[in-house]
Design an enzyme around this catalytic site. Sequence first.
Site, PDB file in Angstrom:
ATOM      1  N   ASN A 194      40.157   4.159  18.631  1.00  0.00           N
ATOM      2  CA  ASN A 194      39.416   3.020  19.115  1.00  0.00           C
ATOM      3  C   ASN A 194      39.456   1.941  17.993  1.00  0.00           C
ATOM      4  O   ASN A 194      40.082   2.125  16.925  1.00  0.00           O
ATOM      5  CB  ASN A 194      38.020   3.335  19.744  1.00  0.00           C
ATOM      6  CG  ASN A 194      37.362   4.154  18.505  1.00  0.00           C
ATOM      7  OD1 ASN A 194      37.249   3.777  17.520  1.00  0.00           O
ATOM      8  ND2 ASN A 194      37.100   5.383  18.857  1.00  0.00           N
ATOM      9  N   GLY A 205      25.316  10.083  12.592  1.00  0.00           N
ATOM     10  CA  GLY A 205      26.684  10.130  13.320  1.00  0.00           C
ATOM     11  C   GLY A 205      26.970   8.582  13.458  1.00  0.00           C
ATOM     12  O   GLY A 205      26.585   8.061  14.544  1.00  0.00           O
ATOM     13  N   ASP A 256      30.633  17.062  21.269  1.00  0.00           N
ATOM     14  CA  ASP A 256      29.788  15.998  20.916  1.00  0.00           C
ATOM     15  C   ASP A 256      29.358  16.379  19.650  1.00  0.00           C
ATOM     16  O   ASP A 256      28.393  17.238  19.252  1.00  0.00           O
ATOM     17  CB  ASP A 256      28.949  15.740  22.020  1.00  0.00           C
ATOM     18  CG  ASP A 256      28.055  14.524  21.673  1.00  0.00           C
ATOM     19  OD1 ASP A 256      27.598  14.119  20.435  1.00  0.00           O
ATOM     20  OD2 ASP A 256      27.928  13.744  22.462  1.00  0.00           O
ATOM     21  N   PHE A 261      24.043   6.698  16.631  1.00  0.00           N
ATOM     22  CA  PHE A 261      24.564   5.334  17.243  1.00  0.00           C
ATOM     23  C   PHE A 261      24.583   5.242  18.618  1.00  0.00           C
ATOM     24  O   PHE A 261      25.399   6.120  19.265  1.00  0.00           O
ATOM     25  CB  PHE A 261      25.715   4.522  16.484  1.00  0.00           C
ATOM     26  CG  PHE A 261      25.313   3.962  14.956  1.00  0.00           C
ATOM     27  CD1 PHE A 261      24.853   4.937  14.027  1.00  0.00           C
ATOM     28  CD2 PHE A 261      25.416   2.837  14.819  1.00  0.00           C
ATOM     29  CE1 PHE A 261      24.441   4.483  13.038  1.00  0.00           C
ATOM     30  CE2 PHE A 261      25.031   2.233  13.582  1.00  0.00           C
ATOM     31  CZ  PHE A 261      24.619   2.932  12.652  1.00  0.00           C
TER      32      PHE A 261
HETATM   33  O1  C5P Z   1      27.925   9.211  23.711  1.00  0.00           O
HETATM   34  P1  C5P Z   1      28.381   8.158  22.793  1.00  0.00           P
HETATM   35  O2  C5P Z   1      29.590   8.346  22.151  1.00  0.00           O
HETATM   36  O3  C5P Z   1      28.112   6.696  23.223  1.00  0.00           O
HETATM   37  O4  C5P Z   1      27.404   8.364  21.404  1.00  0.00           O
HETATM   38  C1  C5P Z   1      27.514   7.584  20.130  1.00  0.00           C
HETATM   39  C2  C5P Z   1      26.772   8.672  19.140  1.00  0.00           C
HETATM   40  O5  C5P Z   1      27.344   9.907  19.462  1.00  0.00           O
HETATM   41  C3  C5P Z   1      27.200   8.269  18.042  1.00  0.00           C
HETATM   42  O6  C5P Z   1      26.287   8.368  16.766  1.00  0.00           O
HETATM   43  C4  C5P Z   1      28.697   8.968  17.635  1.00  0.00           C
HETATM   44  O7  C5P Z   1      28.754   9.290  16.353  1.00  0.00           O
HETATM   45  C5  C5P Z   1      28.114  10.395  18.275  1.00  0.00           C
HETATM   46  N1  C5P Z   1      29.187  10.979  19.031  1.00  0.00           N
HETATM   47  C6  C5P Z   1      29.847  12.168  18.275  1.00  0.00           C
HETATM   48  N2  C5P Z   1      30.816  12.970  18.966  1.00  0.00           N
HETATM   49  C7  C5P Z   1      31.193  12.666  20.164  1.00  0.00           C
HETATM   50  C8  C5P Z   1      30.740  11.370  20.644  1.00  0.00           C
HETATM   51  C9  C5P Z   1      29.817  10.567  19.992  1.00  0.00           C
HETATM   52  O8  C5P Z   1      29.177  12.654  17.251  1.00  0.00           O
HETATM   53  N3  C5P Z   1      32.100  13.283  20.757  1.00  0.00           N
END
Ligand code: C5P
Length: 398
Positions: free
Chosen positions: A208, A272, A304, A324
Amino acid sequence: MLEGKRILLIITGSIAAYKSLELIRLLTKAGASVEGLLTDGGKQFVTPLSVETLTGKKAHVEMWDGESYQMNHIELSRRADLVVVAPATADFISKMIHGRGDDLASTVMLAKNKPVILGPSMNVEMWENPAFKRNLEAAQADGAAVVPPQIDELACGEVGVGKMAEPAALFDAIQSHFALAASLEGKRAIVTAGATIERIDSVRYISNFSSGKQGNAIALSLAEAGASVTLVAGVNCENAPPHPNLASLTVESAEDMRRVVHESLPADIFVGCAAVCDFKVANRSDRKIKKDQGLDHHFEENPDIARSIGTLEPQHRPQVVVGFAAETDHLIENAQKKLSSKGCDLIVANDVGGGAVFGKNENTASFVTQNAVQDLEPMSKKNLGQAIVAWVAARLKG
Ligand code: C5P
């Protein structure tokens, strides 16, 4: 608040230099000890005598001024707690980022080992100039905080952005810097930054647009606040800002990032900020897929990372967990959902619709907690990093 703080103030060549005299007055009144350094340009606008009268100390102007055995260019930043360049001209910022050292001020910047605050001052066209913008971005990436200039009628008669921030605004920035400076002494922090990548085959990947700028800025602000920081960054992330409290580790996939984050525990603070790929390719190839083979991929959900930290048992969970939410729709609603599903104490929500955030230096965010939503003004990623650190420090204090 500034009692005993030592500030090196570098004055470069701009009409705004007269305001730096007022800044010295505000700083010394608040108990700070200020040492002045004027470039040749700075001397055209204010005299070393004025600076000496207000600081009560010798104003530095020459590389070799009879104290050379002390090596001024090294000593000056060693005995300061903070370096402030105000006014900072376009030329001086350019010298800084190119590592030039052709006079005392630029050589001090090369040899410095202290945080830097810049108060830029210039004509609006210079401020908008793409070459200058690149330089200012580079200075920020190297860790300098910027107190932005104002929109007004400029000394040259043109109207636009460029007028140096008022002494009171520079004073506030200096005060906030010191308020944060020791607030996280002894704490350990882990920050994730940038984009993870997921391999498709041996030469291709999915990823991304995240640049890692915001995560870098948070890691630097935590380090400046005294925390010992592990930055876990995606491979394409911009270089980590240099700071003795900051160690940076590079990872490729979400799986790698999760592993390195967990290996870096224990920590008091987790932020994160990485844009982690939600899915990985289940049937990735170890060889380059030929065009005529076509692409037929299956995806599996990635771990996650934020949730895996936010939902740890209390004895292992960092005391403060920040996530975030980068969204294009229903920003606050989605941020509130993430707050509870990921076990975070704070979600920093930002609207990424229209390419307004990725790769940019500015960010507009809201702080979403269990009880409140606080909308912040648009600000630089560096300043947002400081705001997050201030929130974390307040939370740790209880
Ligand atoms: O669910 P989403 O990706 O929108 O969530 C964003 C937050 O979760 C951010 O803090 C991102 O760093 C963290 N995140 C994570 N691992 C993932 C997906 C998102 O730590 N697989």
